[in-house]
Design an enzyme around this catalytic site. Structure first.
Site, PDB file in Angstrom:
ATOM      1  N   GLY A  15       0.901  -1.169  -0.250  1.00  0.00           N
ATOM      2  CA  GLY A  15       0.022  -0.198  -0.023  1.00  0.00           C
ATOM      3  C   GLY A  15       0.797   1.211   0.025  1.00  0.00           C
ATOM      4  N   GLY A  57      16.065  10.938  -4.657  1.00  0.00           N
ATOM      5  CA  GLY A  57      17.301  10.264  -5.351  1.00  0.00           C
ATOM      6  C   GLY A  57      17.498   9.027  -4.805  1.00  0.00           C
ATOM      7  CB  SER A 145      -6.229   1.467  13.121  1.00  0.00           C
ATOM      8  OG  SER A 145      -7.285   2.601  13.398  1.00  0.00           O
ATOM      9  CE1 TYR A 159      -9.095   0.285   8.826  1.00  0.00           C
ATOM     10  CE2 TYR A 159      -9.952   1.300  10.813  1.00  0.00           C
ATOM     11  CZ  TYR A 159      -8.869   1.068   9.720  1.00  0.00           C
ATOM     12  OH  TYR A 159      -7.686   1.874   9.825  1.00  0.00           O
ATOM     13  CB  ALA A 161     -13.563  -6.852  13.549  1.00  0.00           C
ATOM     14  CE  LYS A 163      -6.421  -1.669   9.590  1.00  0.00           C
ATOM     15  NZ  LYS A 163      -5.059  -1.420   9.114  1.00  0.00           N
ATOM     16  CB  THR A 242       0.846  -1.368  19.680  1.00  0.00           C
ATOM     17  OG1 THR A 242       0.579  -1.099  21.438  1.00  0.00           O
ATOM     18  CG2 THR A 242       0.151  -3.036  19.394  1.00  0.00           C
TER      19      THR A 242
HETATM   20  N1  LIG Z   1      -5.285   7.455   7.292  1.00  0.00           N
HETATM   21  C1  LIG Z   1      -5.678   7.187   8.587  1.00  0.00           C
HETATM   22  O1  LIG Z   1      -6.251   8.441   9.321  1.00  0.00           O
HETATM   23  C2  LIG Z   1      -5.438   6.149   9.255  1.00  0.00           C
HETATM   24  C3  LIG Z   1      -5.704   5.908  10.642  1.00  0.00           C
HETATM   25  C4  LIG Z   1      -5.563   4.514  11.154  1.00  0.00           C
HETATM   26  C5  LIG Z   1      -4.834   3.527  10.531  1.00  0.00           C
HETATM   27  N2  LIG Z   1      -4.729   3.606   9.143  1.00  0.00           N
HETATM   28  C6  LIG Z   1      -4.341   2.626   8.472  1.00  0.00           C
HETATM   29  O2  LIG Z   1      -3.180   2.953   7.507  1.00  0.00           O
HETATM   30  C7  LIG Z   1      -3.113   2.075   6.395  1.00  0.00           C
HETATM   31  C8  LIG Z   1      -2.843   3.192   5.132  1.00  0.00           C
HETATM   32  O3  LIG Z   1      -4.200   4.181   5.224  1.00  0.00           O
HETATM   33  P1  LIG Z   1      -4.375   5.205   4.218  1.00  0.00           P
HETATM   34  O4  LIG Z   1      -5.203   6.168   4.869  1.00  0.00           O
HETATM   35  O5  LIG Z   1      -2.812   5.606   3.874  1.00  0.00           O
HETATM   36  O6  LIG Z   1      -4.910   4.559   3.007  1.00  0.00           O
HETATM   37  P2  LIG Z   1      -5.130   5.086   1.620  1.00  0.00           P
HETATM   38  O7  LIG Z   1      -4.467   6.502   1.280  1.00  0.00           O
HETATM   39  O8  LIG Z   1      -6.534   4.836   1.019  1.00  0.00           O
HETATM   40  O9  LIG Z   1      -3.883   4.141   0.993  1.00  0.00           O
HETATM   41  C9  LIG Z   1      -4.311   2.741   0.868  1.00  0.00           C
HETATM   42  C10 LIG Z   1      -3.263   1.931   0.373  1.00  0.00           C
HETATM   43  O10 LIG Z   1      -3.633   0.488   0.307  1.00  0.00           O
HETATM   44  C11 LIG Z   1      -3.512   0.078  -0.845  1.00  0.00           C
HETATM   45  N3  LIG Z   1      -4.511  -1.244  -1.028  1.00  0.00           N
HETATM   46  C12 LIG Z   1      -5.971  -0.893  -1.017  1.00  0.00           C
HETATM   47  N4  LIG Z   1      -6.442  -2.154  -1.193  1.00  0.00           N
HETATM   48  C13 LIG Z   1      -5.468  -2.869  -1.614  1.00  0.00           C
HETATM   49  C14 LIG Z   1      -5.361  -4.469  -2.008  1.00  0.00           C
HETATM   50  N5  LIG Z   1      -6.561  -5.091  -1.950  1.00  0.00           N
HETATM   51  N6  LIG Z   1      -4.138  -5.068  -2.288  1.00  0.00           N
HETATM   52  C15 LIG Z   1      -3.270  -4.223  -2.251  1.00  0.00           C
HETATM   53  N7  LIG Z   1      -3.193  -2.870  -1.955  1.00  0.00           N
HETATM   54  C16 LIG Z   1      -4.431  -2.481  -1.547  1.00  0.00           C
HETATM   55  C17 LIG Z   1      -3.824   1.150  -1.941  1.00  0.00           C
HETATM   56  O11 LIG Z   1      -3.207   0.901  -3.101  1.00  0.00           O
HETATM   57  P3  LIG Z   1      -3.895   1.016  -4.617  1.00  0.00           P
HETATM   58  O12 LIG Z   1      -4.967   1.733  -4.424  1.00  0.00           O
HETATM   59  O13 LIG Z   1      -2.721   1.563  -5.558  1.00  0.00           O
HETATM   60  O14 LIG Z   1      -4.387  -0.208  -4.775  1.00  0.00           O
HETATM   61  C18 LIG Z   1      -2.948   2.344  -1.196  1.00  0.00           C
HETATM   62  O15 LIG Z   1      -1.604   2.325  -1.527  1.00  0.00           O
HETATM   63  C19 LIG Z   1      -4.517   1.223   6.350  1.00  0.00           C
HETATM   64  O16 LIG Z   1      -4.000   0.018   6.928  1.00  0.00           O
HETATM   65  C20 LIG Z   1      -5.190   1.913   7.461  1.00  0.00           C
HETATM   66  O17 LIG Z   1      -6.129   0.771   8.126  1.00  0.00           O
HETATM   67  C21 LIG Z   1      -4.987   5.046   8.476  1.00  0.00           C
END
Ligand SMILES: NC(=O)c1ccc[n+]([C@@H]2O[C@H](COP(=O)([O-])OP(=O)(O)OC[C@H]3O[C@@H](n4cnc5c(N)ncnc54)[C@H](OP(=O)(O)O)[C@@H]3O)[C@@H](O)[C@H]2O)c1
Length: 269
Positions: A15, A57, A145, A159, A161, A163, A242
């Protein structure tokens, strides 16, 4: 030795095309590691890798990997080894967070979230394991998360569950892999400004920022630095743990607690 020799290290970031994963990939690239980032679309993954090479780079490649497909996840590890010769760090970061009230949640909705977030994380670790085993060391850092492990949120029960499930996996894996010199830890981000979070709308972002003691949403670099620490040589004695990165969001026991002045007037005067 003080400091991790990052230029000797090969890092896989799932991701990595957007958001937190992209921030993680960029930080490791800036530090000199060889990075392989993934997203579902190969062309997108390669394009993002090229952007990061231009920006840092550094050494960044991109491959198309769908975490829902075990064979695709195996390809990811094979590609990392083929390009970089070894795998030192796996950042199992990819995840999805579709909002779905429980009443409307279908079995397919549940399967999708668990397949990407939970099963996808486990498959990623399993795929990278032989390479780490051969090296006699390794670092796994999961992006979990606060939602699920620490807090709950209406509309994101599946979600949460997934995490929390990552942490159950983490503890078992940490024990199983400790004799191999591989540590397994997780970061627990709060609300981090990413494309995924932006999609929830301005109103959500404003309300969320107001509930964070440090007064702002997280940046992807905030999470990336925590990941880099857990992936470093300096974190060699930390496993099964964690690290919450949430600006203090999970600390206040109520909104009133958040509203209280930090220093009583009598003391500050
Ligand atoms: N943002 C927050 O506030 C937050 C808070 C707590 C935890 N998180 C966790 O942090 C992680 C990243 O979140 P984010 O906010 O950066 O999300 P995001 O901007 O939506 O990016 C999600 C990433 O996951 C990839 N992805 C989605 N479905 C996939 C699949 N089936 N196979 C392979 N790759 C897949 C996407 O790649 P493509 O779309 O290019 O396939 C993208 O690179 C997640 O695990 C999320 O639960 C985020």
């Amino acid at each position: 030795m003080i400091g991790t020799p990052w230029s000797d290290r090969s890092v896989v970031v799932t991701g990595g095309t957007r958001g937190i994963g992209r921030g993680i990939a960029e930080l490791f690239a800036r530090r000199g590691a060889a990075v392989l980032l993934t997203g579902r679309d190969e062309a997108v993954a390669r394009a993002v890798a090229a952007e990061l090479v231009r920006a840092t780079g550094g050494r960044v490649d991109g491959v198309g990997v769908d975490l829902r497909t075990p064979a695709s996840v195996e390809t990811m590890a094979a590609e990392a080894e083929r390009r970089h010769g070894h795998i030192d760090v796996l950042c199992a970061n990819a995840g999805i967070f579709p909002e779905r009230p429980l009443r409307e949640m279908t079995a397919a909705d549940i399967d999708e979230v668990l397949a990407v977030n939970l099963r996808g994380s486990i498959l990623s670790v399993r795929a990278c394991l032989p390479a780490m085993e051969r090296a006699g060391r390794g670092r796994v850092v999961l992006t979990s998360s606060i939602t699920g492990p620490t807090t709950g949120y209406t509309g994101w029960s599946h979600y949460g569950a997934s995490k929390a499930g990552q942490l159950g996996f983490l503890r078992g894996a940490a024990l199983e892999l400790a004799p191999l010199g591989i540590t397994v830890n997780a970061v627990l981000p709060g609300n981090v400004r990413t494309e995924g979070l932006d999609a929830l709308g301005e109103d959500y972002l404003r309300r969320m920022a107001a509930s964070i003691p440090l007064g702002r949403l997280g940046e992807t670099t905030d999470v990336a630095h925590a990941v880099a620490f857990l992936a470093s040589d300096e974190a060699a004695f930390i496993t099964g743990q964690t690290l919450t990165v949430d600006g203090g969001q999970t600390v206040p026991e109520s909104l009133d607690a958040l509203a209280l002045p930090l220093v009583p007037a009598a003391v500050s005067g």
